[in-house]
Write a protein that holds these residues in place. Structure first.
Motif, mmCIF file in Angstrom:
data_model
loop_
_atom_site.group_PDB
_atom_site.id
_atom_site.type_symbol
_atom_site.label_atom_id
_atom_site.label_comp_id
_atom_site.label_asym_id
_atom_site.label_seq_id
_atom_site.Cartn_x
_atom_site.Cartn_y
_atom_site.Cartn_z
ATOM 1 N N MET A 1 0.963 -1.119 -0.053
ATOM 2 C CA MET A 1 0.245 -0.346 -0.106
ATOM 3 C C MET A 1 1.257 1.221 -0.285
ATOM 4 O O MET A 1 1.435 1.477 0.832
ATOM 5 C CB MET A 1 -0.929 -0.267 1.355
ATOM 6 N N THR A 3 2.215 5.394 0.332
ATOM 7 C CA THR A 3 2.299 5.830 2.009
ATOM 8 C C THR A 3 2.583 7.170 1.552
ATOM 9 O O THR A 3 3.051 7.397 0.250
ATOM 10 C CB THR A 3 3.578 5.883 2.342
ATOM 11 N N SER A 25 -9.352 4.769 1.339
ATOM 12 C CA SER A 25 -7.830 3.945 1.534
ATOM 13 C C SER A 25 -6.488 3.138 1.171
ATOM 14 O O SER A 25 -6.372 2.105 2.127
ATOM 15 C CB SER A 25 -9.514 2.899 2.168
ATOM 16 N N PHE A 27 -4.419 3.902 0.296
ATOM 17 C CA PHE A 27 -3.232 4.801 0.955
ATOM 18 C C PHE A 27 -3.187 4.279 1.859
ATOM 19 O O PHE A 27 -3.811 4.424 3.087
ATOM 20 C CB PHE A 27 -3.216 6.131 0.344
ATOM 21 N N ARG A 28 -1.617 4.398 2.770
ATOM 22 C CA ARG A 28 -1.426 4.487 4.077
ATOM 23 C C ARG A 28 -1.572 6.115 4.668
ATOM 24 O O ARG A 28 -0.553 6.617 4.174
ATOM 25 C CB ARG A 28 0.445 4.259 4.620
ATOM 26 N N CYS A 29 -2.490 6.930 4.856
ATOM 27 C CA CYS A 29 -1.931 8.253 5.004
ATOM 28 C C CYS A 29 -1.608 7.985 6.274
ATOM 29 O O CYS A 29 -1.706 7.888 7.830
ATOM 30 C CB CYS A 29 -3.925 9.259 5.124
ATOM 31 N N LEU A 30 -0.580 10.019 5.977
ATOM 32 C CA LEU A 30 0.080 9.975 7.079
ATOM 33 C C LEU A 30 0.025 11.329 7.643
ATOM 34 O O LEU A 30 0.074 12.186 6.678
ATOM 35 C CB LEU A 30 1.761 9.280 8.061
ATOM 36 N N GLU A 60 8.913 6.438 8.949
ATOM 37 C CA GLU A 60 7.484 5.676 8.980
ATOM 38 C C GLU A 60 6.898 6.051 7.788
ATOM 39 O O GLU A 60 6.462 4.622 7.289
ATOM 40 C CB GLU A 60 6.766 7.072 9.087
ATOM 41 N N ALA A 61 7.915 5.778 6.795
ATOM 42 C CA ALA A 61 7.110 5.367 5.440
ATOM 43 C C ALA A 61 8.673 3.781 4.924
ATOM 44 O O ALA A 61 9.277 3.778 5.029
ATOM 45 C CB ALA A 61 7.431 6.426 4.648
#
Length: 235
Positions: A1, A3, A25, A27-30, A60-61
């Motif tokens: 997925m 980021t 959804s 994507f992994r959203c930060l 984090e990514a």
């Protein structure tokens, strides 16, 4: 997925991206809070803020790089990421970022310092949040963020953003960048995004009809579609 790191505007916070996190959804959203916005990291300069974001992405990514979506201050930090930390970012959607300098910035900074006490006035805040199209569900968070913000820190951010010039090195960056502005934004922002779309080899420009500076709140479904399409489409 994939980021995606969302970078908010001055005086706001990661909470402002709730409509995007809920809709995107795939994507992994930060959604970090940027330096100077209530956390332990103080504001110093745009370059330091970009370095902090690059460090956040590295931690984090997966793989140490990510897509970036930035609005206003977040867009200008996106310019700095492309300039100084290009390996940290993949594709970018940058909206409403100044990048060609603007006369009168010192006066505007002083005006910001003088006018900040008005943020304590509930009627002023209510009118401001309504004009920005902040969703009702987020207005409590927006009010808290605005009233907690240091007037001097916010004025320093505004001064630096208004003085900012996009670095010519962006002409050599291969990143796919969508530079966006609302049609109702100030001319300096619209000029900047058109220039970015022309100067970057894989850059494009989009102007949102009747769009405000905070068109992510004004037209959230359109904003989400544009972000999803840009980050997902084949090169």
């Amino acid at each position: 997925m994939p980021t995606v790191v969302f970078l908010h505007g001055a005086g706001m916070g990661g909470w402002m991206w709730r409509p995007q996190v809920e809709a995107l959804s795939q994507f992994r959203c930060l959604t970090p809070d940027l330096p100077g916005h209530g956390g332990a990291v103080p504001w110093t300069t745009l370059r330091d803020a970009a370095a902090w974001v690059a460090g956040f992405i590295a931690r984090e990514a997966p793989g140490g790089h990510a897509h970036v979506v930035g609005l206003s201050l977040g867009a200008v930090i996106g310019y700095e990421l492309l300039t100084a930390f290009p390996d940290s970012v993949d594709r970018l959607v940058l909206s409403g970022g100044m990048g060609m300098g603007r006369p009168g910035r010192t006066f505007l900074g002083r005006l910001m310092r003088v006018s900040m006490p008005l943020v304590k006035n509930r009627l002023v805040v209510k009118a401001t949040l309504s004009a920005m199209r902040v969703p009702a569900a987020d207005r409590g968070l927006a009010y808290g963020a605005m009233t907690r913000m240091s007037p001097d820190v916010l004025a320093d951010m505004v001064d630096e953003v208004l003085a900012y010039h996009v670095d010519e090195i962006l002409r050599t960056r291969p990143h796919r960048v969508l530079a966006v502005a609302g049609s109702l934004e100030v001319a300096a922002i619209r000029t900047t995004v058109r220039w970015l779309g022309e100067m970057m080899p894989a850059g494009e420009t989009a102007i949102v009809p009747r769009g405000l500076h905070t068109w992510n709140w004004q037209y959230p479904e359109l904003f989400n579609r544009i972000v999803a399409d840009w980050l997902s489409r084949d090169a």
